[in-house]
Enzyme design. Structure first.
Site, PDB file in Angstrom:
ATOM      1  N   ARG A   1       0.950  -1.113  -0.069  1.00 57.09           N
ATOM      2  CA  ARG A   1       0.028  -0.263   0.044  1.00 57.09           C
ATOM      3  C   ARG A   1       0.880   1.463   0.018  1.00 57.09           C
ATOM      4  O   ARG A   1       1.992   1.086   0.733  1.00 57.09           O
ATOM      5  CB  ARG A   1      -0.886   0.074   1.216  1.00 57.09           C
ATOM      6  CG  ARG A   1      -1.948  -1.093   1.336  1.00 57.09           C
ATOM      7  CD  ARG A   1      -3.159  -0.603   0.120  1.00 57.09           C
ATOM      8  NE  ARG A   1      -4.084  -1.587   0.151  1.00 57.09           N
ATOM      9  CZ  ARG A   1      -4.065  -2.739  -0.798  1.00 57.09           C
ATOM     10  NH1 ARG A   1      -3.044  -2.917  -1.813  1.00 57.09           N
ATOM     11  NH2 ARG A   1      -5.296  -3.568  -0.782  1.00 57.09           N
TER      12      ARG A   1
ATOM     13  N   GLU B   1      -4.883   6.514  -5.846  1.00 53.57           N
ATOM     14  CA  GLU B   1      -4.870   6.018  -7.103  1.00 53.57           C
ATOM     15  C   GLU B   1      -5.772   6.325  -8.039  1.00 53.57           C
ATOM     16  O   GLU B   1      -7.373   6.261  -7.441  1.00 53.57           O
ATOM     17  CB  GLU B   1      -4.790   4.369  -6.782  1.00 53.57           C
ATOM     18  CG  GLU B   1      -3.513   3.851  -6.082  1.00 53.57           C
ATOM     19  CD  GLU B   1      -3.456   2.428  -5.933  1.00 53.57           C
ATOM     20  OE1 GLU B   1      -4.302   1.601  -6.298  1.00 53.57           O
ATOM     21  OE2 GLU B   1      -2.323   2.095  -5.359  1.00 53.57           O
TER      22      GLU B   1
ATOM     23  N   HIS C   1      -0.595  -0.443  -9.901  1.00 48.76           N
ATOM     24  CA  HIS C   1      -1.564  -1.588  -8.995  1.00 48.76           C
ATOM     25  C   HIS C   1      -1.908  -2.953 -10.045  1.00 48.76           C
ATOM     26  O   HIS C   1      -2.886  -3.163  -9.790  1.00 48.76           O
ATOM     27  CB  HIS C   1      -2.396  -1.050  -8.315  1.00 48.76           C
ATOM     28  CG  HIS C   1      -3.153  -1.246  -7.140  1.00 48.76           C
ATOM     29  ND1 HIS C   1      -3.275  -0.743  -6.141  1.00 48.76           N
ATOM     30  CD2 HIS C   1      -3.112  -2.826  -6.658  1.00 48.76           C
ATOM     31  CE1 HIS C   1      -3.563  -1.467  -5.056  1.00 48.76           C
ATOM     32  NE2 HIS C   1      -3.533  -2.788  -5.455  1.00 48.76           N
TER      33      HIS C   1
HETATM   34  P1  NAD Z   1      -1.296 -11.830   4.488  1.00 45.96           P
HETATM   35  O1  NAD Z   1      -2.514 -11.339   5.585  1.00 45.96           O
HETATM   36  O2  NAD Z   1      -1.215 -13.329   4.405  1.00 45.96           O
HETATM   37  O3  NAD Z   1      -0.076 -11.293   5.389  1.00 45.96           O
HETATM   38  C1  NAD Z   1       0.222 -10.176   5.941  1.00 45.96           C
HETATM   39  C2  NAD Z   1       1.414 -10.304   6.949  1.00 45.96           C
HETATM   40  O4  NAD Z   1       1.700  -9.156   7.588  1.00 45.96           O
HETATM   41  C3  NAD Z   1       0.690 -11.134   8.169  1.00 45.96           C
HETATM   42  O5  NAD Z   1       1.638 -12.191   8.263  1.00 45.96           O
HETATM   43  C4  NAD Z   1       1.012 -10.159   9.282  1.00 45.96           C
HETATM   44  O6  NAD Z   1       1.067 -10.626  10.471  1.00 45.96           O
HETATM   45  C5  NAD Z   1       1.707  -8.929   8.866  1.00 45.96           C
HETATM   46  N1  NAD Z   1       1.898  -7.827   9.701  1.00 45.96           N
HETATM   47  C6  NAD Z   1       0.329  -7.017   9.758  1.00 45.96           C
HETATM   48  N2  NAD Z   1       1.033  -5.996  10.066  1.00 45.96           N
HETATM   49  C7  NAD Z   1       2.382  -5.922  10.161  1.00 45.96           C
HETATM   50  C8  NAD Z   1       3.330  -4.869  10.916  1.00 45.96           C
HETATM   51  N3  NAD Z   1       2.818  -3.572  11.406  1.00 45.96           N
HETATM   52  N4  NAD Z   1       4.376  -5.472  10.919  1.00 45.96           N
HETATM   53  C9  NAD Z   1       4.922  -6.367  10.279  1.00 45.96           C
HETATM   54  N5  NAD Z   1       4.097  -7.092   9.698  1.00 45.96           N
HETATM   55  C10 NAD Z   1       2.887  -7.190   9.897  1.00 45.96           C
HETATM   56  O7  NAD Z   1      -1.211 -10.770   3.419  1.00 45.96           O
HETATM   57  P2  NAD Z   1      -0.678 -11.191   1.978  1.00 45.96           P
HETATM   58  O8  NAD Z   1      -1.676 -11.630   1.144  1.00 45.96           O
HETATM   59  O9  NAD Z   1       0.530 -11.335   1.814  1.00 45.96           O
HETATM   60  O10 NAD Z   1      -0.723  -9.425   1.310  1.00 45.96           O
HETATM   61  C11 NAD Z   1       0.230  -8.483   2.065  1.00 45.96           C
HETATM   62  C12 NAD Z   1      -0.456  -7.220   1.405  1.00 45.96           C
HETATM   63  O11 NAD Z   1      -0.176  -7.137   0.228  1.00 45.96           O
HETATM   64  C13 NAD Z   1      -1.834  -6.801   1.490  1.00 45.96           C
HETATM   65  O12 NAD Z   1      -2.216  -6.169   2.584  1.00 45.96           O
HETATM   66  C14 NAD Z   1      -2.284  -5.781   0.454  1.00 45.96           C
HETATM   67  O13 NAD Z   1      -1.977  -4.543   0.956  1.00 45.96           O
HETATM   68  C15 NAD Z   1      -0.944  -6.140  -0.770  1.00 45.96           C
HETATM   69  N6  NAD Z   1      -1.542  -6.508  -1.895  1.00 45.96           N
HETATM   70  C16 NAD Z   1      -1.175  -5.702  -2.975  1.00 45.96           C
HETATM   71  C17 NAD Z   1      -1.746  -6.274  -4.218  1.00 45.96           C
HETATM   72  C18 NAD Z   1      -1.162  -5.716  -5.430  1.00 45.96           C
HETATM   73  O14 NAD Z   1      -2.193  -5.870  -6.595  1.00 45.96           O
HETATM   74  N7  NAD Z   1      -0.212  -4.744  -5.621  1.00 45.96           N
HETATM   75  C19 NAD Z   1      -2.471  -7.856  -4.322  1.00 45.96           C
HETATM   76  C20 NAD Z   1      -2.605  -8.114  -3.323  1.00 45.96           C
HETATM   77  C21 NAD Z   1      -2.162  -7.728  -1.858  1.00 45.96           C
END
Ligand code: NAD
Length: 304
Positions: free
Chosen positions: A230, A259, A278
């Site tokens: 993000r 965005e 994105h």
């Molecule tokens: P997920 O929930 O599997 O993993 C997120 C991890 O972050 C978890 O293990 C959690 O414990 C950890 N976490 C939460 N807050 C934290 C902090 N302050 N410090 C350290 N670790 C922390 O999610 P994911 O599927 O791996 O997705 C991660 C992120 O990717 C999503 O939140 C989303 O913002 C982003 N995303 C972007 C796109 C894109 O198109 N660019 C697509 C999908 C997801």
């Protein structure tokens, strides 16, 4: 009601709709819908499927029959979860469905930044034969902030390139890191020791950037940052300053605070950036998996 990007690249989501016998109306709007546009779409809906479209309290108030919101993806920071809970609306998302696609993009951005790919392409087209030198992956430390579904996929890819992988995720038990041969560390240690940092966390609830100016300043000089999570996770104005001073080697990002990215965004005029609109989850496989997963989950909620 569903979002425009739903089921674009595969028949799988449409087959799921048929199997679940759902009556689906697809919005004709291009790009993310505003709350005002969404309000017009949801008056009759029992379910709403969104991408990054913003579902605020006004959308929920305009949807008296709504039982479930399905996120076509993972990050749910565009949905007012409190308002949904108060309205008795369940929110489901598609964990894991796009993790390989986002991890592929994170690594693409990492290599593009490290090998100055865009500058090489640009200078070649401008008539120069400028053989730029970049950073090699082997033996370098790749620090992952967040070690969930996407972070783990990136770790496996990074290990394939011979990187040492460290990760900061205070919410996971030790064995999750050990399973992938990843060294768990604190955020200050990760910032100080990583040659490359890749972000895989949701936005913190207070909306403050995890990579603030102070945090960015403690990074190893010349290190590169990849952000497929993000935009608000990084102080972009500070990052632009540090790219100019050379303290940051490169910054590659697929997500921005606003965005589409506004024309005066500080990263647009900063050097050594790779910026994409994105597209992390925009792969054939992820589009198919997100579409069918969200339909089955929404149908499950509707069945009670
Ligand atoms: P997920 O929930 O599997 O993993 C997120 C991890 O972050 C978890 O293990 C959690 O414990 C950890 N976490 C939460 N807050 C934290 C902090 N302050 N410090 C350290 N670790 C922390 O999610 P994911 O599927 O791996 O997705 C991660 C992120 O990717 C999503 O939140 C989303 O913002 C982003 N995303 C972007 C796109 C894109 O198109 N660019 C697509 C999908 C997801």
């Amino acid at each position: 009601v569903t979002t425009p990007s739903f089921g674009l690249y595969s028949d799988a989501p449409w087959q799921a709709i048929e199997a679940e016998q759902l009556d689906v109306r697809r919005s004709r709007a291009k790009g993310p819908l505003s709350p005002a546009q969404l309000r017009e779409e949801v008056t009759e809906a029992v379910a709403l499927i969104v991408g990054v479209d913003r579902v605020d309290a006004s959308v929920l108030a305009a949807a008296p029959h709504l039982k479930v919101i399905g996120k076509h993806g993972v990050g749910i920071d565009n949905i007012d979860l409190q308002a949904a809970a108060e309205a008795g609306v369940t929110v489901v998302r598609t964990p894991g469905a796009n993790s390989r696609a986002v991890a592929d993009l994170a690594v693409t951005l990492l290599l593009a930044g490290a090998r100055k790919l865009l500058e090489a392409d640009r200078t070649l087209r401008a008539g120069a034969w400028n053989q730029l030198f970049g950073q090699e992956m082997h033996g370098r430390t790749l620090g992952l902030i967040g070690f969930g579904q996407i972070g783990r996929e990136v770790a496996r890819r990074g290990a394939g390139f011979g990187c040492e992988i460290t990760a900061y995720d205070p919410f996971l038990p030790e064995e999750v890191f050990a399973r992938d041969g990843v060294r768990r560390c604190s955020l200050p240690e990760l910032l100080a020791t990583s040659d490359f940092i890749s972000l895989h966390v949701p936005m913190p609830p207070d909306g403050s950037p995890l990579l603030s100016r102070e945090a960015l300043e403690t990074m190893k000089p010349g290190a590169g940052v990849v952000n497929t999570s993000r935009g608000g996770l990084i102080d972009s104005a500070a990052a632009a300053d540090l790219l100019r001073s050379g303290h940051l080697g490169f910054l590659a990002a697929d997500a921005f605070e606003e965005e589409p990215i506004p024309p005066d965004h500080p990263l647009l005029s900063a050097p050594n950036t790779v910026l994409t609109p994105h597209i992390g989850a925009c792969s054939d496989g992820a589009n198919a998996a997100m579409g069918s997963d969200v339909i089955h989950d929404v149908a499950r909620v509707l069945r009670g």
